[in-house]
Motif scaffolding. Structure first.
Motif, PDB file in Angstrom:
ATOM      1  N   ARG A 150      -1.570  -7.232   6.888  1.00  0.00           N
ATOM      2  CA  ARG A 150      -2.418  -6.099   6.503  1.00  0.00           C
ATOM      3  C   ARG A 150      -2.751  -5.331   7.777  1.00  0.00           C
ATOM      4  N   LEU A 151      -2.483  -4.040   7.760  1.00  0.00           N
ATOM      5  CA  LEU A 151      -2.646  -3.253   8.980  1.00  0.00           C
ATOM      6  C   LEU A 151      -3.610  -2.103   8.767  1.00  0.00           C
ATOM      7  N   GLU A 152      -4.237  -1.722   9.873  1.00  0.00           N
ATOM      8  CA  GLU A 152      -5.023  -0.488   9.845  1.00  0.00           C
ATOM      9  C   GLU A 152      -4.507   0.393  10.960  1.00  0.00           C
ATOM     10  N   ALA A 182      -4.699  -5.742  12.756  1.00  0.00           N
ATOM     11  CA  ALA A 182      -3.719  -6.421  11.920  1.00  0.00           C
ATOM     12  C   ALA A 182      -4.287  -7.752  11.475  1.00  0.00           C
ATOM     13  N   GLU A 183      -4.001  -8.089  10.251  1.00  0.00           N
ATOM     14  CA  GLU A 183      -4.430  -9.379   9.720  1.00  0.00           C
ATOM     15  C   GLU A 183      -3.192 -10.048   9.158  1.00  0.00           C
ATOM     16  N   PRO A 243     -12.306  -7.927  15.229  1.00  0.00           N
ATOM     17  CA  PRO A 243     -11.038  -7.289  15.642  1.00  0.00           C
ATOM     18  C   PRO A 243      -9.803  -7.803  14.890  1.00  0.00           C
ATOM     19  N   ASP A 244      -9.793  -9.068  14.462  1.00  0.00           N
ATOM     20  CA  ASP A 244      -8.580  -9.563  13.814  1.00  0.00           C
ATOM     21  C   ASP A 244      -8.701  -9.545  12.287  1.00  0.00           C
ATOM     22  N   GLU A 245      -9.678  -8.804  11.779  1.00  0.00           N
ATOM     23  CA  GLU A 245      -9.826  -8.681  10.324  1.00  0.00           C
ATOM     24  C   GLU A 245      -9.848  -7.216   9.947  1.00  0.00           C
ATOM     25  N   LEU A 246      -9.517  -6.967   8.697  1.00  0.00           N
ATOM     26  CA  LEU A 246      -9.612  -5.594   8.218  1.00  0.00           C
ATOM     27  C   LEU A 246     -10.987  -5.304   7.628  1.00  0.00           C
ATOM     28  N   ARG A 270      -4.876   1.989   5.682  1.00  0.00           N
ATOM     29  CA  ARG A 270      -4.511   0.568   5.643  1.00  0.00           C
ATOM     30  C   ARG A 270      -3.237   0.347   4.833  1.00  0.00           C
TER      31      ARG A 270
END
Lengths: 499, 211
Positions: free
Chosen positions: A466-468, A445-446, B150-153, A474
């Motif tokens: 923003r999630l994966e 998650a961002e 880890p905290d970025e897409l 996404r």
């Protein structure tokens, strides 16, 4: 000029009446009734008493207006400039059109005979001014009306002078006054002292006289705005097939392009008007995003358009005439045209707008679009689509950042779709969420990215993440409002998909 | 692959439509020249998964002033629009078809191929199901796990399987990241796939593989 109404069914005289001040008053009489002594000063009862065989019809002014407009539309096959002059008249500006009909007199005869063939009583005159034509159509003796080409004759003003004063389009009261003064013909007014005449008969009478004589220009408003440039063709034999129509269109395009060359203008919208033998006309319009002055691309657009309307062209009886109107034009920049071959980027701008033109001709302007970007915070308002034909936003358009970071999704749901969320901590991103009945496990998650709403529209603040998910898909989701702000926990929405 | 005029791209499974679109957009962005990108599709191909969002497209590497989107009610209109767009030299055309209806027939895909060949334009056929087709390559796309912190897409990532290749071998699959800034793919450094080609520099692994 046309008397509105229908042809008499048999030999009986015909009159039209309407209710006026509680009495039924004659509003119109045909030639036969007029010969029998009926006139517009009579009530229906008086007329019936005189002529028991009279066929009387109640006036339908709205119907008449509609009929007149239909006739006006039909008349557009002779010239694009047709002016409706209620209750019963039409003006046709035939300047520059007569040669297509072998001269003015042939044109006049054709208009009248064809209207009569449709069951309308019609009289027409061609004259140098609208006022003069009005006068001759109504008040000239038949022989006089048939005088070849009044417009050409030297002494048209003298002929006009011989007509009665009523021929000046005066109010009945003004005409009556002139008659009481002993002024019976236009000629007599011509020689009357101007100021005294104006004082007696009013400004209007003088104006009408000046208009008829061409001393003052008369501005008439055509039924449809007159195209700044047009080309007209009529056919000796009716035309039926799409191929033949295209051939004609090509001719007309050539004609129009020549005229545009002379004016230094280009086409933005062109309309091909096809006049059916059945009296109906069809209009095929094409739009262009940049001023155009070439036959070939124009024909490509028409060909596409005709492909679609082809079956609906409904040319059962064929077309007898066609006109190409340039409905909108714009200044044609010669410089950009010559630069095209030199400057690659200009050339491709042309290519792109060319594609847009062709696609729009078949799919319509709402379906062929270009992106727009606006300086707005709300994601819904920050970008949109506009017709690919519309002019570009200009240099002021905000450029979105292109540093390679995907902050915004490639697809946006509007409105966002509500999702069921399990969040770890109240202010954090979800751990799991359900969308389209499928539970998705969040692995990355961002966020949050806080976007405050427009307070004037009572929009709530949104926190976007923003999630994966576990499979690598996404999502762009947001929480509307903050925890603890309202009584209920805030709702979550899926707003878009990253690819 | 870059030199060939017609390619077919579809999702590797249900729910991966966005990835198939992303892969297609990435290819279009990497090929796009001055003649721009025309995205023509059926309504169904636009409605299901949300509307194209200009800001996202721009961040993906597409140039917004050279992009036209054409939506057609019927498939034949969408194909017609794609053909017309292919008639512009150098254009990159995305032809997107919806899930409804029969897969595209061979004849229609041949027409697209012919148009593209004749005008040196290129067509990317984006459709969920496929039958026989004149496409040069066929790709099945699934998302790949992000390669970032880890905290970025991080960059968009795809698992791309080449299921058909008229020009050579197929059946292999690649994991690639899309670098929108440089408009090129980079293949994940898998030990078995390290080849001289990409040690040399930014040669696109997909192109090198499928040409």
């Amino acid at each position: 000029m046309i008397r509105s109404g229908r042809g008499p069914s048999d030999d009986r005289p015909l009159a039209v009446y309407a209710k006026e001040n509680g009495a039924l008053q004659l509003k119109g009489v045909d030639a036969r009734a007029s010969k029998l002594g009926l006139n517009l000063a009579m009530s229906l009862a008086d007329a019936r008493a005189m002529q028991p065989k009279l066929e009387a019809v109640e006036a339908e002014p709205e119907e008449d207006a509609r009929a007149l407009d239909n006739i006006a539309a039909w008349c557009e096959r002779f010239t694009p400039i047709v002016v409706v002059d209620p209750p019963e008249g039409l003006f046709l500006d035939v300047s520059g059109c007569a040669h297509l009909f072998d001269g003015e007199e042939n044109l006049r005869v054709e208009v009248v005979t064809r209207l009569r063939a449709q069951g309308f009583g019609a009289r027409a005159a061609i004259a140098p001014t609208p006022g003069c034509a009005w006068a001759f159509a109504r008040y000239a003796k038949q022989k006089q009306r048939l005088t070849p080409s009044l417009a050409m004759s030297e002494d048209w003003q003298a002929q006009l002078a011989a007509l009665p004063v009523e021929a000046l389009r005066l109010e009945p009261s003004a005409a009556a006054l002139l008659r009481r003064l002993g002024l019976k013909t236009i000629g007599q007014i011509l020689h009357a002292p101007r100021s005294a005449f104006t004082a007696r008969a009013g400004e209007n009478a003088m104006l009408r006289l000046d208009q008829a004589l061409g001393r003052t220009q008369e501005a008439l408003t055509p039924r449809r705005p007159a195209p700044p440039v047009f080309a007209l063709r009529r056919f000796l034999e009716p035309v039926f097939t799409a191929d033949a129509v295209l051939q004609v269109a090509q001719d007309l395009c050539g004609g129009v392009v020549e005229k545009l060359d002379a004016r230094g203008a280009g086409i933005l919208r062109a309309e091909l008007v096809l006049f059916g033998v059945d009296g109906r006309d069809r209009v095929i319009g094409v739009n262009v995003s940049k001023p155009l002055r070439e036959v070939k691309p124009l024909m490509r657009l028409f060909r596409e358009k005709l492909n679609i309307v082809g079956e609906n062209l409904d040319a059962e009886f064929g077309f007898e005439a066609a006109r190409l109107d340039v409905a909108r034009l714009a200044e044609f920049n010669q410089r950009t045209q010559t630069l095209v071959s030199v400057e690659a980027s200009a050339a491709t701008d042309e290519t792109i707008s060319g594609i847009a033109d062709v696609l729009t001709s078949r799919l319509g302007p709402k379906r062929v679009v270009r992106p727009t970007v606006h300086d707005e915070h709300s994601p819904e308002r920050a970008a949109g689509w506009r017709s690919a034909l519309s002019r570009s936003q200009g240099g002021k358009a905000k450029k979105p950042p292109t540093d390679g970071v995907q902050r915004r999704p490639v697809r946006l749901f509007s409105p966002g779709q509500q999702i069921e969320v399990m969040a770890g901590v109240p202010d954090g991103p979800p751990i799991k969420f359900r969308w389209r009945r499928v539970m998705r496990e969040v692995v990355r998650a961002e966020g949050p990215e806080r976007i405050s709403g427009d307070w004037q529209k009572r929009e709530m603040t949104r926190d976007y993440y923003r999630l994966e998910d576990k499979q690598g898909r996404r999502y762009w989701i947001y929480r509307e409002g903050l925890y603890g702000e309202g009584e209920k926990p805030p709702l979550w929405y899926l707003h878009g998909l990253f690819a | 692959m870059a030199g060939q005029p017609l390619h077919e791209i579809g999702p590797a499974g249900a729910g991966f439509e966005a990835s198939a679109l992303g892969f297609t957009l990435a290819l279009a962005a990497s090929w796009a020249g001055p003649a721009g990108v025309i995205w023509a599709g059926e309504d169904a191909a636009f409605a299901e998964e949300g509307a194209p969002y200009p800001l996202g497209l721009a961040q993906y590497g597409l140039s917004l002033d050279r992009l036209i989107v054409a939506r057609a009610k019927k498939r034949e209109d969408a194909l017609w629009a794609a053909e017309q767009a292919l008639a512009a030299t150098g254009a990159i055309v995305i032809c997107a078809l919806g899930a409804q209806g029969k897969p595209l027939d061979l004849k229609a895909s041949r027409r697209l191929l012919l148009f593209a060949e004749r005008h040196s334009s290129r067509c990317l056929l984006l459709m969920p199901a496929s039958g026989p087709s004149a496409a040069w390559t066929r790709w099945r796309i699934a998302p790949a796990e992000s390669n970032a912190e880890p905290d970025e897409l991080g960059a968009p990532a795809f698992r791309a399987e080449l299921t058909r290749n008229r020009g050579g071998s197929f059946g292999s699959s690649f994991i690639v990241d899309w670098n929108a800034h440089e408009r090129r793919f980079t293949e994940r450094a898998l030990a078995r796939d390290l080849s001289a080609a990409h040690q040399d520099g930014p040669v696109d692994p997909l192109w090198a593989r499928a040409v």
